[in-house]
Scaffold this motif. Structure first.
Motif, mmCIF file in Angstrom:
data_model
loop_
_atom_site.group_PDB
_atom_site.id
_atom_site.type_symbol
_atom_site.label_atom_id
_atom_site.label_comp_id
_atom_site.label_asym_id
_atom_site.label_seq_id
_atom_site.Cartn_x
_atom_site.Cartn_y
_atom_site.Cartn_z
ATOM 1 N N PHE A 58 4.346 -0.754 3.556
ATOM 2 C CA PHE A 58 4.403 0.557 4.206
ATOM 3 C C PHE A 58 3.510 1.548 3.465
ATOM 4 O O PHE A 58 2.718 2.267 4.078
ATOM 5 C CB PHE A 58 5.846 1.073 4.270
ATOM 6 N N LEU A 59 3.634 1.579 2.154
ATOM 7 C CA LEU A 59 2.835 2.500 1.349
ATOM 8 C C LEU A 59 1.338 2.202 1.455
ATOM 9 O O LEU A 59 0.506 3.105 1.333
ATOM 10 C CB LEU A 59 3.289 2.462 -0.114
ATOM 11 N N LEU A 60 1.004 0.927 1.675
ATOM 12 C CA LEU A 60 -0.396 0.534 1.819
ATOM 13 C C LEU A 60 -0.900 0.709 3.256
ATOM 14 O O LEU A 60 -2.084 0.513 3.516
ATOM 15 C CB LEU A 60 -0.578 -0.937 1.401
ATOM 16 N N GLY A 61 0.000 1.040 4.187
ATOM 17 C CA GLY A 61 -0.394 1.147 5.592
ATOM 18 C C GLY A 61 -0.560 -0.209 6.254
ATOM 19 O O GLY A 61 -1.209 -0.328 7.290
ATOM 20 N N ALA A 62 0.030 -1.232 5.671
ATOM 21 C CA ALA A 62 -0.042 -2.610 6.187
ATOM 22 C C ALA A 62 1.235 -2.873 6.993
ATOM 23 O O ALA A 62 2.165 -3.534 6.518
ATOM 24 C CB ALA A 62 -0.206 -3.593 5.044
ATOM 25 N N TYR A 63 1.259 -2.365 8.223
ATOM 26 C CA TYR A 63 2.500 -2.333 9.000
ATOM 27 C C TYR A 63 2.938 -3.689 9.531
ATOM 28 O O TYR A 63 4.138 -3.914 9.719
ATOM 29 C CB TYR A 63 2.387 -1.298 10.109
ATOM 30 N N THR A 64 2.008 -4.611 9.755
ATOM 31 C CA THR A 64 2.427 -5.949 10.178
ATOM 32 C C THR A 64 3.225 -6.614 9.064
ATOM 33 O O THR A 64 4.311 -7.153 9.310
ATOM 34 C CB THR A 64 1.216 -6.815 10.579
#
Length: 186
Positions: A58-64
């Motif tokens: 989530f913090l990395l923006g890696a939502y998958t």
């Protein structure tokens, strides 16, 4: 006097430390899980591992990756209850696999999404299988997929975790699976 650019770089650095620190806690939970004796304890720490990596993604923006791990937490909880009640997991494996594929499409971020979607489907069947040899073989595939995904989203703690997992799987195959194969051929 500190410039705005220096402050921004400092904040980015602190954020990166926090993000990778969350992943490091995920690694710790993973390592602890493999040292537990009971199924429930193993799955509890594996669930903590997935939850911590969901936060990191989530913090990395890696939502998958985030969505896959959150659903993985639910899957682990359901499997734990089913094992406790000595129920078959086949139907649940299919249901979670369909859900993983739907979430892959819903959180699509390019081909890297396929890596973790497929990995979660395969790991669902791996963890529902009682044959350790099959579990190790399927885990090798899933871990390799997560390794590539982690590299693509800059989850360095995730990369390290998968290197540990792959190493452990290879050692397990060499130590436990190959000797049995050699005895069968003799």
């Amino acid at each position: 006097m500190i410039s705005c650019e220096s402050q921004r770089k400092g904040a980015v650095f602190v954020f990166e430390i926090i993000v990778q620190g969350v992943g490091a806690l995920g690694i710790l939970a993973s390592v602890i899980s493999f040292q537990c004796k009971s199924h429930r304890s193993i799955v509890t720490f594996r669930t903590a591992n997935e939850l911590l990596f969901a936060i990191q993604y989530f913090l990395l923006g890696a939502y998958t990756g985030m969505a896959m791990n959150l659903i993985g937490c639910v899957r682990n909880t359901v499997f734990t209850e089913m094992v406790k009640r000595e129920k078959k997991t086949t139907g649940v494996c299919v249901a979670f696999s369909v859900l993983f594929l739907i979430i892959t499409a819903a959180t699509w971020a390019g081909p890297k999404s396929i890596l973790v979607g497929d990995a979660k489907v395969v790991s669902t069947f791996a963890y529902g299988n009682k044959n350790p040899k099959v579990v190790r073989g399927l885990t090798f595939f899933t871990s390799a997929s997560w390794l590539v995904y982690n590299l693509s989203v800059r989850s360095y703690a995730g990369v390290l975790c998968e290197i540990f997992t792959l190493s452990s799987v290879i050692i397990g195959i060499i130590r436990l699976d190959l000797p049995k194969k050699s005895k069968e051929n003799a």
